[in-house]
Design a protein around this motif. Sequence first.
Motif, PDB file in Angstrom:
ATOM      1  N   ASP A   1       0.197  -2.005 -11.117  1.00 23.90           N
ATOM      2  CA  ASP A   1      -0.315  -1.071 -10.116  1.00 23.90           C
ATOM      3  C   ASP A   1      -1.342  -1.772  -9.224  1.00 23.90           C
TER       4      ASP A   1
ATOM      5  N   PRO B   1       3.524   4.140  -2.074  1.00 20.66           N
ATOM      6  CA  PRO B   1       3.239   5.159  -3.099  1.00 20.66           C
ATOM      7  C   PRO B   1       3.210   4.601  -4.511  1.00 20.66           C
ATOM      8  N   GLY B   2       3.698   3.380  -4.719  1.00 16.13           N
ATOM      9  CA  GLY B   2       3.717   2.804  -6.057  1.00 16.13           C
ATOM     10  C   GLY B   2       4.881   3.326  -6.876  1.00 16.13           C
TER      11      GLY B   2
ATOM     12  N   THR C   1       2.055  -1.101  -5.269  1.00 17.05           N
ATOM     13  CA  THR C   1       2.581  -1.946  -6.339  1.00 17.05           C
ATOM     14  C   THR C   1       2.159  -3.388  -6.110  1.00 17.05           C
TER      15      THR C   1
ATOM     16  N   SER D   1      -3.802   1.769  -4.237  1.00 17.86           N
ATOM     17  CA  SER D   1      -2.498   2.382  -4.429  1.00 17.86           C
ATOM     18  C   SER D   1      -1.439   1.341  -4.121  1.00 17.86           C
TER      19      SER D   1
ATOM     20  N   SER E   1       0.831  -1.208   0.000  1.00 25.35           N
ATOM     21  CA  SER E   1       0.000   0.000   0.000  1.00 25.35           C
ATOM     22  C   SER E   1       0.864   1.256   0.000  1.00 25.35           C
TER      23      SER E   1
END
Length: 416
Positions: free
Chosen positions: A404, A359-360, A410, A408, A357
């Motif tokens: 993604d 920032p990606g 990755t 949110s 969870s």
Amino acid sequence: MRHSLQFRVAAAMIVIVGGVCSMFAVAVLIASDRLEDRLLEEITEHEADEFVTAWKVGSEEPPDTYVPSAYVRTVLAPGPADPAVPDALRGLAPGHHDDIAWGDDIYHVYVRNPDGSRLYLAYEMTALERRETVFQWLIWSGVALALALATLAGALAARPTLAPIARLAARVRGLPAEARGLRLAPEFDTPETIAIARAFDRYLARLDDLIERERDFTTDASHELRTPLAVIRSNAELLSASVPGDARVRARIERINRAAEQMTELIEALLLLAREEDGGELVDLEALLHEIVSGPSLPPDSEDRLCLEVESPLAVRAPRAAVSTVIHNLVRNALRHAPAGEVRISLRRRRLEVADSGPGMPADVHRAAFDRGFQAGPSAGLGFGLYISKRLCDRFGWQIRLADAVPSGTLAIVQF
């Protein structure tokens, strides 16, 4: 555009045969044309001499037109401007002239001035031109036929001609990866294939030496690295037992122990890649996931942040160290990029998903993240975890990629 060697051999044969036949045809046509011109000049000059002789010894003045043969027409006039000279011949200078149209026929005309008069002797070329056209057609038809035969011969001859090379290629393609000490030159008998096979033999000899050095290094590294790690882990356990009441010291000792376990696991994975061993045991992914989530190899607070969902059990055949390394790397990577968030681990059908969870990352970074030494952001590690995971997945035919996460973060996906 690339073509096969068989095609090139056939094409070379076609080019050579076509070139030789074309040059021969051109030489024949040029020689024939020159011979024809020479013969026509000799015939017309001879006919002119005969006409002049007959005219001089004749008792009567000869007519304007004299026909000594079916192919020759003559005109004798006092001068080139005389009205008796036909329009087709008027204006021709003394000498030989080719392709003069007179009526419906084509003539070779010879002009001379006997005793101040103007003699025009015309040799009919119409039939000869037809025969010459037929001759040219036959010559070029022969060239076309030779090209067709060369194409057929090239197609039929190229395959058996290149059969030894094709057999050598098939032999090299079928070389087993684990075989050592193989030599190919004794299996072939043609000079070309022997030369190529000897070059391969020299390469195989160097490859055998390289593999032998790699095996020696792998064996030495396996022993020299595992021994100090085992010493570190055993001494960490002894230290932990000797300070039961000091939580701070025990936490540090646990970090040492956890780092030693991670290093041992990494060494196992690297040695596995170096040995190129594809066998293994049947690994229960559900049991392995529970062991990883609750085990000491992850940070102390990670168990509260991990959410494990197993929809369907799955077992894969591979070395346990390889499967464990891939999952450990993905989980640790997710924990690192979401330092205070939740990490979801899902196993459904033949698919493992690890979502953080954090920032990606941009979509164009997803593929580059598997490169050696790639780092993204201040929380990145050394850049080898995903790289090693990708190599292990490629080894065993698994598909690994990044996407993604929702909402949110990755998402790492491994398709077994």
